[in-house]
Scaffold this motif. Structure first.
Motif, PDB file in Angstrom:
ATOM      1  N   GLY A   1       0.765  -1.282  -0.083  1.00 12.39           N
ATOM      2  CA  GLY A   1      -0.090  -0.061  -0.026  1.00 12.39           C
ATOM      3  C   GLY A   1       0.798   1.224  -0.147  1.00 12.39           C
ATOM      4  N   GLN A   2       2.037   1.279   0.216  1.00 13.15           N
ATOM      5  CA  GLN A   2       3.089   2.407   0.437  1.00 13.15           C
ATOM      6  C   GLN A   2       3.840   2.711  -0.770  1.00 13.15           C
ATOM      7  N   ARG A   3       4.556   1.289  -1.376  1.00 15.71           N
ATOM      8  CA  ARG A   3       5.352   1.374  -2.263  1.00 15.71           C
ATOM      9  C   ARG A   3       4.718   1.942  -3.776  1.00 15.71           C
ATOM     10  N   GLN A   4       5.525   2.847  -4.252  1.00 11.74           N
ATOM     11  CA  GLN A   4       4.843   3.390  -5.639  1.00 11.74           C
ATOM     12  C   GLN A   4       5.678   2.763  -6.826  1.00 11.74           C
ATOM     13  N   ALA A   5       5.037   2.448  -7.786  1.00 14.53           N
ATOM     14  CA  ALA A   5       5.815   2.264  -9.110  1.00 14.53           C
ATOM     15  C   ALA A   5       4.813   2.528 -10.280  1.00 14.53           C
TER      16      ALA A   5
END
Length: 387
Positions: free
Chosen positions: A268-272
């Protein structure tokens, strides 16, 4: 059919979670990496009465039901599995003394073991005998009103703190089958000839020591024979290992839950590509399968524990719970690491420790291949049924 905890069990779980969040999680990464012994955490476990989990109330213990017993190891292992190890061997040994000890042995040891004034473990494994306990080489011969023990034990948790240490040995090495000549003798710390040697280096399971123990002409009063009757040791140990397998299964469940929690949070936190990675189907598939594995493991663990509370023999149920939950722990730890990508391989992230701790759960307290043999034999003998 009720799959919910009762009010007392929920309150107990809440106390455990508060303890883990307050005292274990903030230090687990640093202390595990440095090899620091968690003395402060052990002291709090004493204050909470956790060393008396399997000690009857009449001796000052909690006399906990088996579901609460499993909850203890699940919650602590979610924070740091090595801490659960300190409590696990102690609890198994206390159960053996409470179940099989003489009245004198119970009165002598259980009150101090319940309070944590004394600690204990159990000495079964040897360099050439792990799964095949009938193959142990440690012997104890009677000499007047004493037994004289000689042998070597290995992978002994709590060895440096155990007082007494129950030692599985052969009081009649010529007996056939071998188990008829096996006994458990309670060896007190400081007894001449009883030496705790090196701490074994380990991939994971840090926080508690795992040692080699040498017994050279160790003279122990005959009154230290568990139960007071020779030849009962194998039966005593095997009955205790049912409890021990619920303990290991619950620890594995804690690892699996922690790995899932970390993966869900990170997804839910890591962006890609401008989106949380949890939006991508490949990650969703891993999250969903991990959640199913965790919940299935939990139901098996609580089922085995509740069957034990009902007075049933649970070698099959405990074997199922231990085998499934430990493999779920390995699955979830690996998949959580993959969700984390490169960061999952870093010691700065919890998942790296979970990945190292998980495999031991498939080995400890009887390998999973042995669990499957136990399960199949119970089914084929008609001692258990599914469906």
């Amino acid at each position: 059919m009720d799959f919910e905890l009762n009010d007392e069990q929920r309150m107990f779980r809440d106390v455990l979670r508060d303890f883990v969040d307050r005292e274990i999680r903030p230090v687990a990464q640093e202390w595990e990496a440095s090899g620091r012994y968690p003395a402060e955490i052990v002291e709090t476990m004493r204050e909470l009465g956790l060393f008396g989990l399997t000690v009857p109330e009449e001796y000052g213990g909690l006399g906990a039901d088996m579901v609460s017993f499993a909850l203890t190891f699940e919650e602590i292992a979610k924070g740091w599995m090595g801490i659960a190890g300190i409590l696990g061997s102690h609890s198994l040994s206390c159960w053996l003394i409470a179940k099989h000890g003489t009245e004198e042995q119970k009165a002598r040891y259980l009150p101090d073991l319940a309070s944590g004034v004394r600690r204990t473990g159990i000495a079964l494994t040897e360099p050439d005998a792990g799964t095949d306990l009938q193959g142990i080489a440690t012997v104890a011969h009677r000499d007047g009103d004493c037994y004289v023990l000689n042998g070597r034990k290995t992978w002994i948790t709590n060895a440096r703190h155990a007082d007494p240490l129950p030692v599985l040995c052969k009081t009649d090495p010529s007996a056939s089958p071998a188990h008829r000549g096996m006994s458990v003798i309670l060896v007190e710390a400081g007894t001449p000839g009883f030496t705790v040697e090196r701490d074994l280096p380990k991939l994971g399971y840090k926080g508690t020591e795992s040692c080699e123990v040498l017994l050279e002409d160790v003279r122990v009063p005959a009154a230290q024979l568990l139960g007071g009757v020779e030849g009962r040791g194998m039966q005593q140990v095997l009955s205790g290992l049912e409890t021990g397998r619920i303990n290991v299964a619950a620890r594995a469940l804690g690892i699996a839950q922690a790995a899932y929690d970390e993966a869900l949070k990170y997804a839910g936190q890591r962006q890609a590509f401008g989106r949380p990675i949890g939006d991508f189907q490949a990650v969703q598939l891993k999250i969903a399968e991990m959640a199913a594995q965790v919940q299935a493991a939990r139901l098996l663990v609580y089922w085995a524990a509740s069957r034990s509370d009902g007075g049933h023999r649970v070698d099959m149920e405990a074997g199922m719970a231990k085998a499934f939950a430990s493999e779920a722990a390995v699955f979830c730890a690996l998949n959580s690491m993959q969700v984390h990508g490169g960061y999952g391989y870093s010691k700065e992230f919890v998942v790296e420790r979970l990945y190292r701790d998980a495999p031991l759960m498939m080995i400890g307290e009887g390998t999973n291949d042995i669990q499957r043999v136990v399960i199949a034999r119970a089914l084929l003998a008609g001692n258990a049924a599914i469906g």
